[in-house]
Write an enzyme that holds these catalytic residues in place. Structure first.
Site, PDB file in Angstrom:
ATOM      1  N   GLY A   1      -4.794   1.178   6.130  1.00 23.49           N
ATOM      2  CA  GLY A   1      -4.190  -0.103   5.764  1.00 23.49           C
ATOM      3  C   GLY A   1      -4.911  -1.273   6.421  1.00 23.49           C
ATOM      4  CG  ASP A   2      -5.171  -1.397  10.537  1.00 25.01           C
ATOM      5  OD1 ASP A   2      -4.122  -1.988  10.211  1.00 25.01           O
ATOM      6  OD2 ASP A   2      -5.229  -0.548  11.448  1.00 25.01           O
TER       7      ASP A   2
ATOM      8  N   GLY B   1      -2.661   4.830  -3.540  1.00 26.89           N
ATOM      9  CA  GLY B   1      -3.305   3.523  -3.756  1.00 26.89           C
ATOM     10  C   GLY B   1      -2.386   2.371  -3.386  1.00 26.89           C
TER      11      GLY B   1
ATOM     12  CB  SER C   1      -0.959  -0.026   1.185  1.00 29.21           C
ATOM     13  OG  SER C   1      -0.275   0.039   2.406  1.00 29.21           O
TER      14      SER C   1
ATOM     15  N   GLY D   1      -0.361   4.677   0.593  1.00 26.14           N
ATOM     16  CA  GLY D   1      -1.109   5.840   1.049  1.00 26.14           C
ATOM     17  C   GLY D   1      -2.077   6.336  -0.011  1.00 26.14           C
TER      18      GLY D   1
HETATM   19  N1  LIG Z   1      -5.591  10.028   1.549  1.00 24.52           N
HETATM   20  C1  LIG Z   1      -6.013   8.912   0.923  1.00 24.52           C
HETATM   21  N2  LIG Z   1      -6.876   9.012  -0.103  1.00 24.52           N
HETATM   22  C2  LIG Z   1      -7.312   7.915  -0.739  1.00 24.52           C
HETATM   23  N3  LIG Z   1      -6.960   6.657  -0.415  1.00 24.52           N
HETATM   24  C3  LIG Z   1      -6.103   6.501   0.608  1.00 24.52           C
HETATM   25  C4  LIG Z   1      -5.571   7.615   1.316  1.00 24.52           C
HETATM   26  N4  LIG Z   1      -4.755   7.156   2.292  1.00 24.52           N
HETATM   27  C5  LIG Z   1      -4.774   5.801   2.193  1.00 24.52           C
HETATM   28  N5  LIG Z   1      -5.584   5.404   1.183  1.00 24.52           N
HETATM   29  C6  LIG Z   1      -5.923   4.029   0.802  1.00 24.52           C
HETATM   30  O1  LIG Z   1      -5.671   3.193   1.924  1.00 24.52           O
HETATM   31  C7  LIG Z   1      -4.697   2.200   1.589  1.00 24.52           C
HETATM   32  C8  LIG Z   1      -3.830   1.921   2.805  1.00 24.52           C
HETATM   33  O2  LIG Z   1      -3.179   3.116   3.182  1.00 24.52           O
HETATM   34  P1  LIG Z   1      -1.693   3.161   3.742  1.00 24.52           P
HETATM   35  O3  LIG Z   1      -0.729   2.767   2.690  1.00 24.52           O
HETATM   36  O4  LIG Z   1      -1.535   4.502   4.379  1.00 24.52           O
HETATM   37  O5  LIG Z   1      -1.757   2.006   4.840  1.00 24.52           O
HETATM   38  P2  LIG Z   1      -0.933   1.789   6.204  1.00 24.52           P
HETATM   39  O6  LIG Z   1       0.272   2.674   6.224  1.00 24.52           O
HETATM   40  O7  LIG Z   1      -0.733   0.332   6.320  1.00 24.52           O
HETATM   41  O8  LIG Z   1      -2.005   2.299   7.283  1.00 24.52           O
HETATM   42  P3  LIG Z   1      -2.297   1.766   8.777  1.00 24.52           P
HETATM   43  O9  LIG Z   1      -1.209   0.790   9.128  1.00 24.52           O
HETATM   44  O10 LIG Z   1      -2.328   3.002   9.606  1.00 24.52           O
HETATM   45  O11 LIG Z   1      -3.635   1.113   8.722  1.00 24.52           O
HETATM   46  C9  LIG Z   1      -3.946   2.776   0.389  1.00 24.52           C
HETATM   47  O12 LIG Z   1      -3.384   1.724  -0.385  1.00 24.52           O
HETATM   48  C10 LIG Z   1      -5.058   3.501  -0.347  1.00 24.52           C
HETATM   49  O13 LIG Z   1      -5.825   2.558  -1.100  1.00 24.52           O
HETATM   50 MG   LIG Z   2      -0.384  -0.693   8.103  1.00 25.88          MG
END
Ligand SMILES: Nc1ncnc2c1ncn2[C@@H]1O[C@H](COP(=O)(O)OP(=O)(O)OP(=O)(O)O)[C@@H](O)[C@H]1O
Ligand SMILES: [Mg+2]
Length: 312
Positions: free
Chosen positions: A255-256, A229, A224, A226
């Site tokens: 991400g969860d 996507g 992922s 952020g």
């Molecule tokens: N600002 C945003 N706008 C649109 N989609 C987002 C945004 N932030 C996150 N996403 C979606 O959420 C998914 C997971 O986000 P991210 O990569 O931040 O996960 P993470 O760092 O594992 O988060 P966490 O561990 O806090 O749950 C991304 O792949 C995307 O699809």
């Molecule tokens: Mg995560």
């Protein structure tokens, strides 16, 4: 979506998340705290909450102890999320977030010391309670005393029970888990960059890193990125998935939410591209909710037609 088969979300290091709103945070001074907020937290709980919101049959398994452990268990009972915590002598941790305007200062306790006997008891509870599970999600940190091989061991036990396993972890937990050949891994770009030793900044970099995760044992790797996507790579398909615009809000827990959608979609054996589209819409809609472990269903419905899937 087909009816949900049983899914287990593991939360070995839950927390009571306390938020202190203050007028202004000034080090070396005393603050009056207004309106203390307190909530059960932990990545496995976030996954379980999103699964419940999606209508899935989700159960939490974890470790809990002391008054804060009882508090976590009570809150899940109140939310009607079934949970079975293996009791430990140590006290479940707290996290404290001091909110000052838009700035959040977070204090994370490592968690209680877990003894070898308590970890053994958890493993045997886990083996018993995943007997009927179609899918097991292993996510988040582990408390002191739980070995770095924890997710590798649990992956092996779950697979022996016939369950599909998704791991969302970082560092040595993820490195060891890969050797047990989990079905899916879902680190973020930063976490996978740390693991492979190369910073992941681009879509193609994420695909290369995902392929390395497959080379190290995962069947499917989702990385992922952020608001950009995610990439999803299987042995025969690589694609980049996302919504058409950045969603403003709180990205913690997005991400969860993605892990929850992947787990449910795979458990239901839904078509892969439909699972990925739902993952993009729901994880983006989680950003629209101030609390981790929830998504705005209207926002998800609104985003769904605009999800893009690029084949690489
Ligand atoms: N600002 C945003 N706008 C649109 N989609 C987002 C945004 N932030 C996150 N996403 C979606 O959420 C998914 C997971 O986000 P991210 O990569 O931040 O996960 P993470 O760092 O594992 O988060 P966490 O561990 O806090 O749950 C991304 O792949 C995307 O699809
Ligand atoms: Mg995560």
């Amino acid at each position: 979506m087909n009816a949900s088969p049983p899914i287990v979300a593991v939360c070995l290091n839950p927390a009571v998340d306390v938020t202190y709103p203050v007028h202004r945070l000034i080090p070396d001074s005393s603050h009056r705290v207004t309106g203390v907020l307190s909530r059960a937290g932990g990545k496995g709980l976030n996954v379980a909450r999103v699964l419940r919101q999606l209508g899935a049959d989700a159960t939490v398994l974890g470790l809990a102890g002391g008054a804060s452990g009882a508090r976590v268990a009570d809150e899940l009972a109140h939310l009607e999320v079934p949970a079975h915590f293996t009791r430990i002598a140590g006290e479940t941790r707290r996290t404290v977030t001091v909110l000052s305007g838009d700035e959040a200062t977070v204090f994370n306790e490592a968690g209680p010391q877990v003894t070898a006997a308590e970890w053994d008891t958890f493993r045997s509870d886990f083996a018993d309670r995943t007997g009927g599970a179609r899918m097991v999600v292993l996510s988040g940190s582990v408390p002191p005393g739980v070995p770095e091989t924890a997710y590798a061991e649990l992956t092996g036990l779950a697979r022996r029970n016939g369950a599909t396993v998704l791991v969302d972890a970082t560092g040595p937990l993820l490195r060891h888990a890969l050797t047990a050949e989990p079905d899916v891994v879902k680190p973020n770009a930063h976490e996978v960059g740390d693991l492979v030793g190369v910073p992941v900044r681009t879509r193609d970099g994420a695909v290369t890193a995902a392929r390395e995760l497959i080379g190290r044992g995962a069947r499917i790797a989702v990385v992922s990125r952020g608001a950009a996507g995610f990439v999803a790579v299987t042995p025969d398909l690589a694609c980049a998935v996302g919504v058409s615009e950045r969603v403003p809000g709180n990205p913690t827990g997005a991400g969860d939410a993605l892990a929850a959608v992947l787990a449910l979609g795979l458990a239901c054996r839904d078509p892969w591209l439909a699972v990925l589209s739902a993952g993009a819409a729901v994880s983006a809609a989680a950003v629209a909710c101030s609390q981790a472990g929830e998504f705005d269903a209207d926002v998800a419905d609104w985003l769904r037609p605009g999800v893009t899937v690029d084949f690489i």
